[in-house]
Scaffold this motif. Structure first.
Motif, PDB file in Angstrom:
ATOM      1  N   GLU A   1     -17.399  47.666   5.653  1.00  0.00           N
ATOM      2  CA  GLU A   1     -17.291  47.267   7.046  1.00  0.00           C
ATOM      3  C   GLU A   1     -16.736  45.844   7.155  1.00  0.00           C
TER       4      GLU A   1
ATOM      5  N   ASP B   1     -25.883  42.404   7.501  1.00  0.00           N
ATOM      6  CA  ASP B   1     -26.362  43.511   8.338  1.00  0.00           C
ATOM      7  C   ASP B   1     -26.850  44.655   7.450  1.00  0.00           C
TER       8      ASP B   1
ATOM      9  N   ASP C   1     -27.527  47.615   8.107  1.00  0.00           N
ATOM     10  CA  ASP C   1     -26.896  48.896   8.441  1.00  0.00           C
ATOM     11  C   ASP C   1     -25.524  49.051   7.781  1.00  0.00           C
ATOM     12  N   LYS C   2     -25.036  47.961   7.200  1.00  0.00           N
ATOM     13  CA  LYS C   2     -23.705  48.002   6.578  1.00  0.00           C
ATOM     14  C   LYS C   2     -23.765  47.815   5.066  1.00  0.00           C
ATOM     15  N   HIS C   3     -24.958  47.930   4.497  1.00  0.00           N
ATOM     16  CA  HIS C   3     -25.118  47.759   3.051  1.00  0.00           C
ATOM     17  C   HIS C   3     -24.347  48.805   2.246  1.00  0.00           C
TER      18      HIS C   3
END
Length: 374
Positions: A46, A357, A359-361
């Motif tokens: 991302e 973030d 959620d972007k790992h």
């Protein structure tokens, strides 16, 4: 008088013939070789998505022997899509090694550091889209200390050898230890301290190696920085580096199993050395003074010596704990059209905790490479 002149000319002629014969013998031992790797890579990370063809690298080398007992090699690397094209081409290898005895060889020049099994492996033969994270960060490729990319190499002197033969004449023990500048390729020493790097491994059965390695040295820059109490200072800043690794490998019937763990203690510079100005920035990284990682590889033949399936678990902790841990789960295939032409494809699922973030790992990466040798 005439006889003396004739005798002198005859002697010179004979010496010239002998010199030409010796030169011809030396030239006949010289070999030109090289390889190139062309890459396509797509990343789903991302805010940093990419999709590109790359010229990963190309190398050309000359090697040969002198007086039977000496082996020498010179190798140059060319890179394609690099951030600083000025760093390409560059010398990666330039050394000579006295090889009269299997149990005691002496090498001097610029060459691979004697640290880990994977470091000295050929980029094509190591089996995956790149060296594992921990090897890259701790063995001197993109070193965590901030040194310029050095492909696991340094300038120094090394002794190594194999001995303790079994009944079949196979050596059971190998050792290697060297003294190096500690600054990477094509660089003079900065702090006048040397790195001592070495390893030893046993080979209890054919195809198996069990090894341990150690590294004690420093990486230094001459520049400026601000101390912990806010005082501006300048000079030579030397960062101690203490590293060790444990390695295991078994290669049999075209199967490969390999795993290594490596640990580093020592501060790192904040800015990686890519340009001349970077070498003057002596501010420290926020990653602290510890790092560690481990990888495990399996390469299995589908068609022996031709077609393989492979998998790699690759984990690295740049701060010595799980807070910034990056883990790659890789799966792939490779196919050898000939011994000199190979195509490989890999899919990697990546978990990178250094991304702010949560959620972007997680993201995916696809890598396809064609490599050729001559």
């Amino acid at each position: 008088m005439r006889k003396s002149i004739i005798l002198t000319l005859a002697t010179c002629w004979a010496m010239g013939v002998q010199a030409q014969q010796n030169l011809a013998q030396w030239i006949n031992n010289v070999k030109l070789s090289g390889y190139g790797i062309i890459q396509y890579q797509a990343s789903g990370k991302e805010n940093a998505k990419s999709n590109s063809f790359n010229l990963r690298l190309a190398r050309v080398s000359l090697d040969g022997r002198i007086l039977d007992d000496f082996y020498w090699k010179a190798q140059i690397q060319f890179n394609g899509n690099t951030s600083t094209l000025g760093s390409s081409p560059r010398v990666v290898d330039l050394f000579a090694e006295w090889q009269k005895y299997d149990y005691f060889k002496v090498k001097a020049g610029q060459f691979k550091r004697p640290f880990t099994f994977e470091n000295p492996m050929h980029p094509v033969d190591q089996g995956f889209m790149g060296y594992s994270q921990v090897i890259s960060a701790i063995a001197g490729f993109s070193d965590r200390a901030g040194a310029h990319a050095s492909n696991g190499r340094d300038i120094g002197v090394q002794i190594q050898g194999d001995f303790l033969k079994n009944a079949n004449g196979r050596n059971l023990l190998h050792y290697q230890v060297g003294v190096f500048n500690g600054q990477g390729t094509n660089m003079a020493d900065v702090d006048q301290q040397k790195d001592i790097i070495g390893g030893v491994w046993v080979m209890p059965v054919k195809g198996m190696r069990l090894g341990a390695f150690g590294w004690r040295g420093s990486y230094a820059r001459k520049g400026s920085w601000t101390t912990a109490n806010g005082q501006a200072t300048s000079g030579v800043r030397s960062l101690a580096q203490r590293r060790y690794a444990f390695s295991a490998e078994y290669v049999c019937n075209d199967w490969t199993f390999r795993s290594e763990y490596a640990h580093s203690t020592g501060e790192a510079f904040k800015t990686r050395y890519q340009n001349a100005s970077d070498a003057k920035d002596c501010a420290l990284s926020g990653n602290g003074d510890k790092a560690q990682g481990v990888y495990a590889v399996v390469i299995a033949p589908i068609v022996k010596k031709k077609f393989h399936a492979k998998a790699r678990y690759d984990m690295y902790q740049p701060s010595g704990d799980a807070s910034k841990q990056k883990t790659q789960y890789e799966f792939g295939l490779d196919y050898n059209f000939t011994k000199n032409l190979q195509i490989t494809g890999e899919y990697a699922f990546i978990n990178d905790r250094s991304i702010a973030d949560p959620d972007k790992h997680n993201y995916s990466l696809v890598d396809i490479e064609m490599s050729f040798r001559f």
